[in-house]
Enzyme design. Structure first.
Site, PDB file in Angstrom:
ATOM      1  N   ASP A   6      39.093  -0.663  71.932  1.00 47.47           N
ATOM      2  CA  ASP A   6      38.889   0.474  72.420  1.00 47.47           C
ATOM      3  C   ASP A   6      39.572   0.556  73.750  1.00 47.47           C
ATOM      4  O   ASP A   6      39.366  -0.125  74.822  1.00 47.47           O
ATOM      5  CB  ASP A   6      37.390   0.873  72.917  1.00 47.47           C
ATOM      6  CG  ASP A   6      37.365   1.929  73.955  1.00 47.47           C
ATOM      7  OD1 ASP A   6      38.131   2.913  74.033  1.00 47.47           O
ATOM      8  OD2 ASP A   6      35.999   2.278  74.317  1.00 47.47           O
ATOM      9  N   GLY A   8      41.376   1.929  77.080  1.00 48.47           N
ATOM     10  CA  GLY A   8      41.316   2.983  77.874  1.00 48.47           C
ATOM     11  C   GLY A   8      42.308   3.216  79.028  1.00 48.47           C
ATOM     12  O   GLY A   8      43.507   2.390  78.841  1.00 48.47           O
ATOM     13  N   TYR A  94      39.554  21.629  68.386  1.00 45.16           N
ATOM     14  CA  TYR A  94      40.973  21.880  68.669  1.00 45.16           C
ATOM     15  C   TYR A  94      41.959  22.478  67.480  1.00 45.16           C
ATOM     16  O   TYR A  94      41.820  22.225  66.462  1.00 45.16           O
ATOM     17  CB  TYR A  94      41.413  20.761  69.301  1.00 45.16           C
ATOM     18  CG  TYR A  94      41.153  20.370  70.427  1.00 45.16           C
ATOM     19  CD1 TYR A  94      40.057  20.818  71.249  1.00 45.16           C
ATOM     20  CD2 TYR A  94      42.166  19.729  71.536  1.00 45.16           C
ATOM     21  CE1 TYR A  94      39.581  20.289  72.520  1.00 45.16           C
ATOM     22  CE2 TYR A  94      41.668  19.298  72.759  1.00 45.16           C
ATOM     23  CZ  TYR A  94      40.530  19.424  73.161  1.00 45.16           C
ATOM     24  OH  TYR A  94      40.116  19.283  74.650  1.00 45.16           O
ATOM     25  N   GLY A 101      41.415  13.743  73.012  1.00 55.44           N
ATOM     26  CA  GLY A 101      41.592  12.512  73.334  1.00 55.44           C
ATOM     27  C   GLY A 101      40.677  11.636  72.329  1.00 55.44           C
ATOM     28  O   GLY A 101      39.537  11.735  72.079  1.00 55.44           O
ATOM     29  N   ASP A 103      39.047   8.842  72.640  1.00 53.04           N
ATOM     30  CA  ASP A 103      37.941   8.406  73.181  1.00 53.04           C
ATOM     31  C   ASP A 103      36.935   9.466  73.255  1.00 53.04           C
ATOM     32  O   ASP A 103      35.680   9.185  72.819  1.00 53.04           O
ATOM     33  CB  ASP A 103      38.179   7.943  74.632  1.00 53.04           C
ATOM     34  CG  ASP A 103      38.501   8.885  75.415  1.00 53.04           C
ATOM     35  OD1 ASP A 103      39.477   9.885  75.017  1.00 53.04           O
ATOM     36  OD2 ASP A 103      38.427   8.643  76.766  1.00 53.04           O
ATOM     37  N   ARG A 104      37.041  10.632  73.625  1.00 53.82           N
ATOM     38  CA  ARG A 104      36.277  11.597  73.734  1.00 53.82           C
ATOM     39  C   ARG A 104      35.705  12.078  72.151  1.00 53.82           C
ATOM     40  O   ARG A 104      34.421  12.211  71.974  1.00 53.82           O
ATOM     41  CB  ARG A 104      36.980  13.033  74.226  1.00 53.82           C
ATOM     42  CG  ARG A 104      37.201  12.964  75.628  1.00 53.82           C
ATOM     43  CD  ARG A 104      37.849  14.303  76.033  1.00 53.82           C
ATOM     44  NE  ARG A 104      37.239  15.374  75.767  1.00 53.82           N
ATOM     45  CZ  ARG A 104      37.704  16.691  75.561  1.00 53.82           C
ATOM     46  NH1 ARG A 104      38.862  16.925  76.103  1.00 53.82           N
ATOM     47  NH2 ARG A 104      36.943  17.901  75.465  1.00 53.82           N
ATOM     48  N   ASP A 124      30.935  11.480  80.137  1.00 53.45           N
ATOM     49  CA  ASP A 124      31.688  10.227  80.475  1.00 53.45           C
ATOM     50  C   ASP A 124      32.297  10.181  81.715  1.00 53.45           C
ATOM     51  O   ASP A 124      33.216  11.029  81.984  1.00 53.45           O
ATOM     52  CB  ASP A 124      32.604   9.941  79.158  1.00 53.45           C
ATOM     53  CG  ASP A 124      33.470   8.759  79.256  1.00 53.45           C
ATOM     54  OD1 ASP A 124      33.442   8.088  80.292  1.00 53.45           O
ATOM     55  OD2 ASP A 124      34.385   8.629  78.442  1.00 53.45           O
ATOM     56  N   THR A 127      37.433   7.572  84.541  1.00 57.06           N
ATOM     57  CA  THR A 127      38.683   7.931  85.265  1.00 57.06           C
ATOM     58  C   THR A 127      38.695   9.361  85.448  1.00 57.06           C
ATOM     59  O   THR A 127      38.673   9.870  86.817  1.00 57.06           O
ATOM     60  CB  THR A 127      40.193   7.574  84.548  1.00 57.06           C
ATOM     61  OG1 THR A 127      40.082   6.086  84.586  1.00 57.06           O
ATOM     62  CG2 THR A 127      41.255   7.946  85.767  1.00 57.06           C
TER      63      THR A 127
END
Length: 251
Positions: A6, A8, A94, A101, A103-104, A124, A127
């Site tokens: 993962d 990031g 979408y 993203g 990760d999302r 989450d 950042t």
């Protein structure tokens, strides 16, 4: 062996599992030469046949991380996961699915499966602070706002007189120094955002479950609204890795 990555914006989390799903190693490191060299050294002692990657940014590109992993394991089968129109029974909201993203996307998919199809809200705090909602197998969309450090950096970088030494304070009172004013103020802003989003989610999905993750997640456990949800709140930091393993099993 299956290696899950993962990647990031500020660190990479990785997990090594055998064919039976037993976790042999679970760790993380920052995008610097020392961290990468230590990670690669640990891989030398194992036999990785399958690599599954979810990559948000390209912070590791200068170190040619994936190229170096493949050099260690020449026959490695690499799966670079992207956000798609549908994944494991969840449909992407979408119009251009790849713009969500990864990760999302994977966190939302995994949370929905982990809650056995109950509506879920995934917060989450990294950042950026992000929210994604899934209900009835459909990604409902989400929000993205600046994270704590991003807001604080914006103040110091875009003003001439807001200068302070971080105290890492998380209080709701009015600050009596520049550091306290900035740190308390930005924390209050994100806490208000969290509670507003939580209330909207609960109003629409009264039986829904909430997942809190990310490097700053612990700071938001003080939320009074969160505390009322009890067993419906899940603090999780490895949803992306769990989703990758779910994809391995589904392959």
């Amino acid at each position: 062996m299956n290696l899950l990555l993962d990647i990031g914006n500020t660190r990479v989390k990785w997990r090594l599992l055998n064919a039976a799903g037993e976790v042999l190693k679970n760790a993380a490191f920052s995008p610097d030469e020392e961290g990468i060299e230590d990670f690669l050294a640990q891989l030398q002692a194992v036999d990785v046949s399958s690599l599954w990657v979810a990559e948000v940014g390209n912070v590791f590109e200068p170190f040619a991380l994936l190229t170096r992993i493949k050099a260690i394991f020449p026959t490695l089968v690499c799966h670079n996961i992207r956000s798609e129109a549908e994944c494991l029974g969840v449909k992407n909201s979408y119009a251009e699915p790849y713009r969500l993203g990864v990760d999302r996307w994977l966190s939302a998919v995994e949370a929905w499966h982990a809650s056995a199809g109950v509506p879920v809200a995934v917060f989450d705090f990294g950042t950026a602070a992000k929210l994604d909602v899934v209900a009835e197998g459909q990604h409902q969309g989400g929000h993205i706002v600046p994270g704590l450090n991003m807001m604080r950096q914006a103040l110091t970088q875009n003003t001439s007189k807001v200068r302070f030494q971080a105290q890492h304070s998380f209080e709701q009172g009015w600050g009596c120094s520049t550091a306290a004013a900035v740190e308390n103020g930005t924390w209050v802003m994100l806490m208000a955002w969290l509670e507003r989003e939580l209330q909207a989610f609960i109003d629409k999905y009264p039986a829904g479950e909430v997942y809190i993750l990310g490097g700053d997640a612990e700071y938001f456990s003080q939320s009074q609204l969160l505390s009322t949800l009890n067993e419906r709140i899940h603090y999780a930091d490895n949803l992306v890795l769990q989703a990758l393993w779910r994809l391995v099993r589904n392959d």
